[in-house]
Design a protein around this motif. Structure first.
Motif, PDB file in Angstrom:
ATOM      1  N   UNK A 232       0.653  -1.629   0.150  1.00  0.00           N
ATOM      2  CA  UNK A 232      -0.898  -0.202  -0.047  1.00  0.00           C
ATOM      3  C   UNK A 232       1.075   1.779   0.477  1.00  0.00           C
ATOM      4  N   UNK A 233       2.249   1.184   0.653  1.00  0.00           N
ATOM      5  CA  UNK A 233       2.895   2.091   0.729  1.00  0.00           C
ATOM      6  C   UNK A 233       3.851   3.056  -0.297  1.00  0.00           C
ATOM      7  N   UNK A 234       3.480   1.801  -1.334  1.00  0.00           N
ATOM      8  CA  UNK A 234       4.061   2.238  -2.789  1.00  0.00           C
ATOM      9  C   UNK A 234       2.918   3.008  -3.941  1.00  0.00           C
ATOM     10  N   UNK A 235       1.938   2.880  -3.524  1.00  0.00           N
ATOM     11  CA  UNK A 235       0.864   3.407  -4.191  1.00  0.00           C
ATOM     12  C   UNK A 235       0.440   4.841  -3.758  1.00  0.00           C
ATOM     13  N   UNK A 236       0.550   5.674  -4.647  1.00  0.00           N
ATOM     14  CA  UNK A 236       0.442   7.796  -4.718  1.00  0.00           C
ATOM     15  C   UNK A 236      -1.547   8.072  -4.146  1.00  0.00           C
ATOM     16  N   UNK A 237      -1.840   8.439  -3.475  1.00  0.00           N
ATOM     17  CA  UNK A 237      -2.663   7.802  -2.559  1.00  0.00           C
ATOM     18  C   UNK A 237      -3.877   9.208  -2.562  1.00  0.00           C
ATOM     19  N   UNK A 238      -4.849   9.080  -2.990  1.00  0.00           N
ATOM     20  CA  UNK A 238      -5.592  11.069  -2.362  1.00  0.00           C
ATOM     21  C   UNK A 238      -7.288   9.916  -2.653  1.00  0.00           C
ATOM     22  N   UNK A 239      -7.632  11.340  -1.054  1.00  0.00           N
ATOM     23  CA  UNK A 239      -9.017  10.884  -0.649  1.00  0.00           C
ATOM     24  C   UNK A 239      -9.629  11.858  -1.794  1.00  0.00           C
ATOM     25  N   UNK A 240     -11.172  11.161  -1.388  1.00  0.00           N
ATOM     26  CA  UNK A 240     -12.345  12.376  -2.145  1.00  0.00           C
ATOM     27  C   UNK A 240     -13.296  11.431  -1.545  1.00  0.00           C
ATOM     28  N   UNK A 241     -14.908  12.257  -1.401  1.00  0.00           N
ATOM     29  CA  UNK A 241     -15.869  11.883  -0.605  1.00  0.00           C
ATOM     30  C   UNK A 241     -16.102  10.577  -0.300  1.00  0.00           C
ATOM     31  N   UNK A 242     -16.216   9.195  -0.949  1.00  0.00           N
ATOM     32  CA  UNK A 242     -16.198   8.497  -1.361  1.00  0.00           C
ATOM     33  C   UNK A 242     -15.094   7.335  -0.950  1.00  0.00           C
ATOM     34  N   UNK A 243     -13.752   7.205  -1.245  1.00  0.00           N
ATOM     35  CA  UNK A 243     -12.800   6.657  -1.066  1.00  0.00           C
ATOM     36  C   UNK A 243     -11.548   6.857  -0.971  1.00  0.00           C
ATOM     37  N   UNK A 244     -10.438   6.151  -1.180  1.00  0.00           N
ATOM     38  CA  UNK A 244      -9.261   6.658  -1.334  1.00  0.00           C
ATOM     39  C   UNK A 244      -9.201   6.254  -2.861  1.00  0.00           C
ATOM     40  N   UNK A 245      -8.128   6.888  -3.420  1.00  0.00           N
ATOM     41  CA  UNK A 245      -7.726   6.597  -4.817  1.00  0.00           C
ATOM     42  C   UNK A 245      -6.130   5.927  -4.933  1.00  0.00           C
ATOM     43  N   UNK A 246      -5.549   5.313  -4.651  1.00  0.00           N
ATOM     44  CA  UNK A 246      -4.345   4.411  -5.105  1.00  0.00           C
ATOM     45  C   UNK A 246      -4.230   4.752  -6.957  1.00  0.00           C
ATOM     46  N   UNK A 247      -2.350   4.861  -6.722  1.00  0.00           N
ATOM     47  CA  UNK A 247      -2.232   4.691  -8.507  1.00  0.00           C
ATOM     48  C   UNK A 247      -0.506   4.317  -8.199  1.00  0.00           C
ATOM     49  N   UNK A 248      -0.811   3.375  -9.524  1.00  0.00           N
ATOM     50  CA  UNK A 248       1.087   3.417  -9.469  1.00  0.00           C
ATOM     51  C   UNK A 248       1.114   3.139 -11.238  1.00  0.00           C
ATOM     52  N   UNK A 249       1.995   3.158 -11.141  1.00  0.00           N
ATOM     53  CA  UNK A 249       2.505   2.846 -12.462  1.00  0.00           C
ATOM     54  C   UNK A 249       3.454   1.200 -12.380  1.00  0.00           C
ATOM     55  N   UNK A 250       3.299   0.749 -13.500  1.00  0.00           N
ATOM     56  CA  UNK A 250       4.097  -0.670 -13.744  1.00  0.00           C
ATOM     57  C   UNK A 250       4.702  -0.736 -14.633  1.00  0.00           C
ATOM     58  N   UNK A 251       6.195  -1.493 -14.554  1.00  0.00           N
ATOM     59  CA  UNK A 251       6.324  -1.141 -15.872  1.00  0.00           C
ATOM     60  C   UNK A 251       6.093  -2.808 -16.925  1.00  0.00           C
ATOM     61  N   UNK A 252       5.637  -3.040 -17.614  1.00  0.00           N
ATOM     62  CA  UNK A 252       5.666  -4.054 -18.147  1.00  0.00           C
ATOM     63  C   UNK A 252       5.716  -4.435 -19.460  1.00  0.00           C
ATOM     64  N   UNK A 253       5.538  -6.148 -20.355  1.00  0.00           N
ATOM     65  CA  UNK A 253       6.039  -6.478 -21.602  1.00  0.00           C
ATOM     66  C   UNK A 253       5.017  -5.810 -22.406  1.00  0.00           C
ATOM     67  N   UNK A 254       5.225  -5.832 -23.621  1.00  0.00           N
ATOM     68  CA  UNK A 254       4.898  -5.293 -24.978  1.00  0.00           C
ATOM     69  C   UNK A 254       4.470  -5.670 -25.361  1.00  0.00           C
ATOM     70  N   UNK A 255       2.248  -5.757 -25.355  1.00  0.00           N
ATOM     71  CA  UNK A 255       1.230  -6.787 -25.452  1.00  0.00           C
ATOM     72  C   UNK A 255       0.765  -7.059 -24.228  1.00  0.00           C
ATOM     73  N   UNK A 256       1.654  -6.929 -22.762  1.00  0.00           N
ATOM     74  CA  UNK A 256       1.242  -7.737 -21.726  1.00  0.00           C
ATOM     75  C   UNK A 256      -0.095  -8.004 -21.276  1.00  0.00           C
ATOM     76  N   UNK A 257      -0.350  -8.889 -19.963  1.00  0.00           N
ATOM     77  CA  UNK A 257      -1.859  -8.619 -19.426  1.00  0.00           C
ATOM     78  C   UNK A 257      -1.679  -8.576 -18.385  1.00  0.00           C
ATOM     79  N   UNK A 258      -2.637  -7.783 -17.344  1.00  0.00           N
ATOM     80  CA  UNK A 258      -2.245  -7.393 -16.529  1.00  0.00           C
ATOM     81  C   UNK A 258      -3.399  -8.442 -15.320  1.00  0.00           C
ATOM     82  N   UNK A 259      -3.065  -9.367 -14.613  1.00  0.00           N
ATOM     83  CA  UNK A 259      -3.900  -9.683 -14.091  1.00  0.00           C
ATOM     84  C   UNK A 259      -3.695  -9.403 -12.449  1.00  0.00           C
ATOM     85  N   UNK A 260      -4.227  -8.129 -11.671  1.00  0.00           N
ATOM     86  CA  UNK A 260      -4.724  -7.679 -10.332  1.00  0.00           C
ATOM     87  C   UNK A 260      -5.602  -8.026  -9.616  1.00  0.00           C
ATOM     88  N   UNK A 261      -5.049  -8.982  -8.534  1.00  0.00           N
ATOM     89  CA  UNK A 261      -5.806  -9.209  -7.134  1.00  0.00           C
ATOM     90  C   UNK A 261      -5.384  -7.582  -5.888  1.00  0.00           C
TER      91      UNK A 261
END
Length: 470
Positions: A232-261
């Protein structure tokens, strides 16, 4: 409290399962329908929603001579959801419309992973509280006519149930569900891969600690699968009225698909696929997208509920494209005036397994579509058996543009008949699946057979105490 010891244990199991993120449920509400019976208004069905954000369903009340319905915030009555469970066990539930009755015999069961939620890639804990035998029938009712003449008219009890987000009627017992939604998820519109960078956007309940959040991922490319975890501390966070939004840019291979949990305190809440909309690993999808950029037309065809004529035919075409991209052979049979009484679609796999599809933009039993599908299946099965092709596997499938919640009234009958039902949630997942290379139609067919078999077994099985989630 009138719950028996086994039911009380299930209630406690539910409480313990959601305890790590219970503080995230800051916007809880109760929706219900009640009917006058023996001089009292009896709850025939209800849902206690445990929300992390403000409910998208409006707060309102309905009242006629013999029917009450409502959706209100628990905080408006100074109640917690645990207070409501206690009240249900004590037979009386407080609402802005006064006290309503929830008659015994009281039972409770707990489902850690609700099947309907799993179709939308989300973990939802459900506590089901049941009382006496259901006093309302699922079919047409004299109450429908009362609703039609009400100050706020509704066409039927089923429409009232849909209006208040209750889905189909539980016909066996009076039922109230407590639904604990996932407290963490993804911003599907803004999570995407651009070139060789995956922009991941996660959502977390406002009242939860971002340090308890993490993200597991599988980067699927045409060579191998790379795996990893972001804290969680690797994400950049901002707070809205309803929720907290976290963002992260991850390097991947070209034409890859990222399955996230999305994970909170070690428990997976939701999972999501992120891809580059300009690339695909699937050559069949690339062919379709050369004519239909971004599958825009296909997605439009798949999202036209309650329509007939050309729009319904467009839906059949989109379903055919979808399964062709998965690697199936497809035959569209019902598109002409002379063949409109034929099956809508026939699917075949490389190993010769066959599915008969009936498509609908409404309910499963609309225009007798479900009985027609079963009759066609029986006719084809008989013909195959008589022609020395009894070894060929055959599966009847209903496909609808509606979400599963709106199909609840028809699902049990379809499952009893051995029919696989694909609703809006499954179609959305199939679109994602068409991005992958190497889809195996025979494996997809086997998955479908297992789903049908599991649903039939669940309808006939003796209830057992569910396991707690790992």
């Amino acid at each position: 409290m009138t719950f028996d010891p086994v039911s009380s244990r299930h209630i406690n199991d539910f409480y313990q399962a959601i305890a790590p993120w219970e503080s995230g449920y800051a916007n809880n509400s109760f929706a219900y329908v009640a009917v006058k019976h023996a001089g009292q208004f009896v709850i025939v069905q209800g849902i206690i929603w445990l929300h992390t954000a403000h409910s998208k369903m409006s707060f309102k009340m309905f009242k006629s001579e013999n029917v009450r319905a409502g959706h209100f915030k628990l905080s408006d009555l100074g109640k917690s959801y645990r207070d409501m469970v206690t009240d249900i066990g004590n037979r009386t539930v407080s609402t802005p419309q006064g006290e309503l009755t929830f008659p015994p015999k009281h039972k409770a069961s707990y489902t850690p992973l609700h099947p309907l939620a799993l179709q939308s890639q989300s973990r939802v804990n459900v506590l089901r509280l049941t009382g006496d035998k259901q006093i309302l029938s699922a079919g047409p009712s004299v109450l429908d006519w009362e609703l039609r003449s009400a100050a706020v008219p509704h066409d039927s009890m089923q429409e009232l149930f849909s209006e208040y987000g209750l889905g189909g009627l539980f016909t066996d017992s009076i039922t109230i569900e407590v639904i604990g939604a996932a407290v963490m998820g993804f911003d599907g519109d803004n999570s995407k891969i651009v070139g060789q960078t995956a922009h991941v956007v996660i959502r977390l309940a406002n009242t939860l600690d971002v340090l308890g959040a993490s993200l597991g991922y599988r980067e699927i490319n045409q060579v191998k699968i790379n795996r990893g975890v972001l804290t969680g501390n690797e994400f950049s966070w901002k707070q809205t009225d309803d929720m907290q939004i976290g963002t992260f840019d991850l390097p991947v291979s070209k034409a890859a698909i990222l399955h996230c949990y999305a994970i909170y305190k070690g428990v997976a809440q939701t999972h999501w696929y992120i891809s580059d909309p300009t690339t695909s690993q699937n050559s069949r999808r690339e062919i379709i997208e050369s004519f239909d950029s971004g599958l825009a037309i296909l997605k439009t065809f798949l999202s036209r509920p309650h329509s007939r004529g050309h729009d319904a035919r467009d839906f059949e075409i989109a379903v055919a494209w979808l399964f062709w991209m998965l690697g199936f052979g497809t035959v569209q049979m019902g598109l002409t005036a002379r063949t409109q009484d034929f099956a809508d679609l026939i699917l075949t796999t490389p190993q010769g397994q066959i599915a008969i599809l009936e498509c609908t933009t409404g309910l499963l039993r609309a225009d007798n579509k479900l009985p027609k599908l079963v009759a066609r299946y029986s006719k084809v099965r008989e013909r195959l058996d008589q022609s020395n092709n009894g070894h060929v596997k055959l599966l009847p499938v209903m496909v609808s543009t509606l979400p599963r919640g709106e199909l609840q009234a028809d699902l049990e009958q379809a499952e009893k008949l051995g029919v696989l039902v694909l609703a809006k949630e499954e179609l959305d997942q199939i679109i994602i699946r068409t991005s992958f290379a190497g889809n195996n139609p025979d494996e997809v067919f086997s998955e479908a057979e297992r789903r049908v078999r599991t649903a039939q077994e669940a309808l006939t099985a003796t209830p057992v105490e569910p396991e707690l989630p790992l």
